[in-house]
Design an enzyme around this catalytic site. Structure first.
Site, mmCIF file in Angstrom:
data_model
loop_
_atom_site.group_PDB
_atom_site.id
_atom_site.type_symbol
_atom_site.label_atom_id
_atom_site.label_comp_id
_atom_site.label_asym_id
_atom_site.label_seq_id
_atom_site.Cartn_x
_atom_site.Cartn_y
_atom_site.Cartn_z
ATOM 1 N N SER A 11 0.812 -1.212 0.000
ATOM 2 C CA SER A 11 0.000 0.000 0.000
ATOM 3 C C SER A 11 0.849 1.267 0.000
ATOM 4 O O SER A 11 0.310 2.378 -0.046
ATOM 5 C CB SER A 11 -0.939 0.015 1.217
ATOM 6 N N GLY A 12 2.185 1.114 0.027
ATOM 7 C CA GLY A 12 3.082 2.266 -0.009
ATOM 8 C C GLY A 12 3.300 2.768 -1.426
ATOM 9 O O GLY A 12 2.877 2.152 -2.405
ATOM 10 N N VAL A 14 6.111 3.049 -3.306
ATOM 11 C CA VAL A 14 6.900 2.157 -4.158
ATOM 12 C C VAL A 14 6.183 0.824 -4.323
ATOM 13 O O VAL A 14 6.144 0.250 -5.419
ATOM 14 C CB VAL A 14 8.305 1.944 -3.574
ATOM 15 N N ARG A 37 -1.457 -0.676 6.419
ATOM 16 C CA ARG A 37 -2.628 0.096 6.038
ATOM 17 C C ARG A 37 -3.381 -0.640 4.929
ATOM 18 O O ARG A 37 -2.801 -1.407 4.170
ATOM 19 C CB ARG A 37 -2.229 1.489 5.535
ATOM 20 N N PRO A 125 19.988 -0.431 -1.375
ATOM 21 C CA PRO A 125 19.376 0.800 -0.889
ATOM 22 C C PRO A 125 18.672 1.584 -1.991
ATOM 23 O O PRO A 125 17.905 2.495 -1.694
ATOM 24 C CB PRO A 125 20.564 1.589 -0.334
ATOM 25 N N PHE A 127 17.061 0.815 -6.096
ATOM 26 C CA PHE A 127 16.890 -0.072 -7.247
ATOM 27 C C PHE A 127 16.823 0.681 -8.570
ATOM 28 O O PHE A 127 16.589 0.079 -9.611
ATOM 29 C CB PHE A 127 15.643 -0.939 -7.066
ATOM 30 N N HIS A 154 15.594 14.044 -0.269
ATOM 31 C CA HIS A 154 14.454 13.142 -0.355
ATOM 32 C C HIS A 154 13.187 13.817 0.150
ATOM 33 O O HIS A 154 13.229 14.866 0.786
ATOM 34 C CB HIS A 154 14.708 11.866 0.458
ATOM 35 N N LYS A 158 10.624 10.527 4.420
ATOM 36 C CA LYS A 158 11.666 9.499 4.493
ATOM 37 C C LYS A 158 12.194 9.410 5.921
ATOM 38 O O LYS A 158 12.559 10.429 6.528
ATOM 39 C CB LYS A 158 12.796 9.791 3.522
#
Length: 259
Positions: A11-12, A14, A37, A125, A127, A154, A158
């Site tokens: 659900s994030g 990424v 979530r 860390p 991709f 960022h 984050k």
């Protein structure tokens, strides 16, 4: 046979991109999704591709009881990612982990467990292919321009600072400088920025008298991470232990833990 994939952190931001990419890939099948979530909601609906018949669950053990999984892709938080990883390793399931904040000692423990159970893991860390190229280029410059600093920027949500990408870049630069200088180089300074409107950005700024050289990478969309994730999913089944995406991308021979 398609690779059966489950996504933790579905659900994030990424995770939703990964869900959509796996569903649309001809050689992969989405069989499970995890998320604190939106539990009970359809993972495809959340990803914006319509219902795919895979509901988001809260507990990794319950997911593994229900579904046959070949690879777990994890974009969550460090502690949750380790808990998911240890459960999957015991079940013989391979791992692709983009979660940051995992310590060196925890990676070493993960590596030992993977090798004991004959499981492969790709832990990175970042991709984004461009980010890996940025790090590789920085190691080529480092012996010739040893003074440098890193600025990483960022989004404001984050959790870790400095970012895992910045720490990895600094370690690679220090390693390259150490080989050139024959000693222990000074640490590379890292500056962290957290602001709304940013996604993931990094500059490596090298300086010599009268000149500077800047290597910069920008991820303007979370989709930038998807090609690297899919590549790792396709290759991780042939690995044993923890490996980096650099090994796969640059066809380095698998070896010791590189984090």
């Amino acid at each position: 046979m398609p690779v059966k994939v489950a996504v933790a952190g579905a659900s994030g931001k990424v995770g939703r991109e990964v869900v959509a990419a796996v569903v649309q890939h001809p050689d992969m099948q989405l069989v499970g999704a995890l998320g604190r979530r939106s539990a009970g909601r359809d993972a495809g609906e959340l990803a914006g591709i319509g219902q795919v018949g895979v509901l988001i669950e809260r507990d990794v053990r319950r997911l593994l009881e229900r579904a046959s999984v070949d690879v777990l892709v994890d974009f969550t938080e460090a502690q949750a990612a380790l808990e998911h990883a240890f459960t999957c390793i015991d079940a013989g399931i391979h791992l692709v982990v983009g979660t940051t904040g995992i310590s060196r000692s925890e990676l070493e423990d993960l590596d030992a467990r993977c090798r004991q159970r004959g499981v492969g893991a790709v832990v990175s860390p970042n991709f984004a292919i461009g980010a890996l190229l940025m790090m590789r280029l920085a190691t080529l410059v480092a012996p010739y321009m040893p003074r440098c600093e890193i600025v990483e920027m960022h989004h404001e949500t984050k959790l870790d600072a400095p970012s895992g990408t910045a720490l990895r870049t600094a370690a690679l630069i220090a390693e390259a400088r150490g080989r050139a200088e024959g000693g222990a180089p000074d640490p590379v300074p890292i500056h962290s920025v957290r602001l709304p409107g940013l996604v993931a950005h990094q500059e490596v700024i090298f300086g010599l008298e009268g000149q500077t050289l800047t290597i910069r990478h920008d991820s303007t969309s979370r989709r930038s991470f998807v090609p690297g994730v899919l590549l790792a999913v396709q290759r991780v089944g042939a690995l044993r232990g923890v490996h980096s995406l650099e090994e796969i991308l640059f066809e380095q021979p698998p070896g010791a833990l590189r984090h």
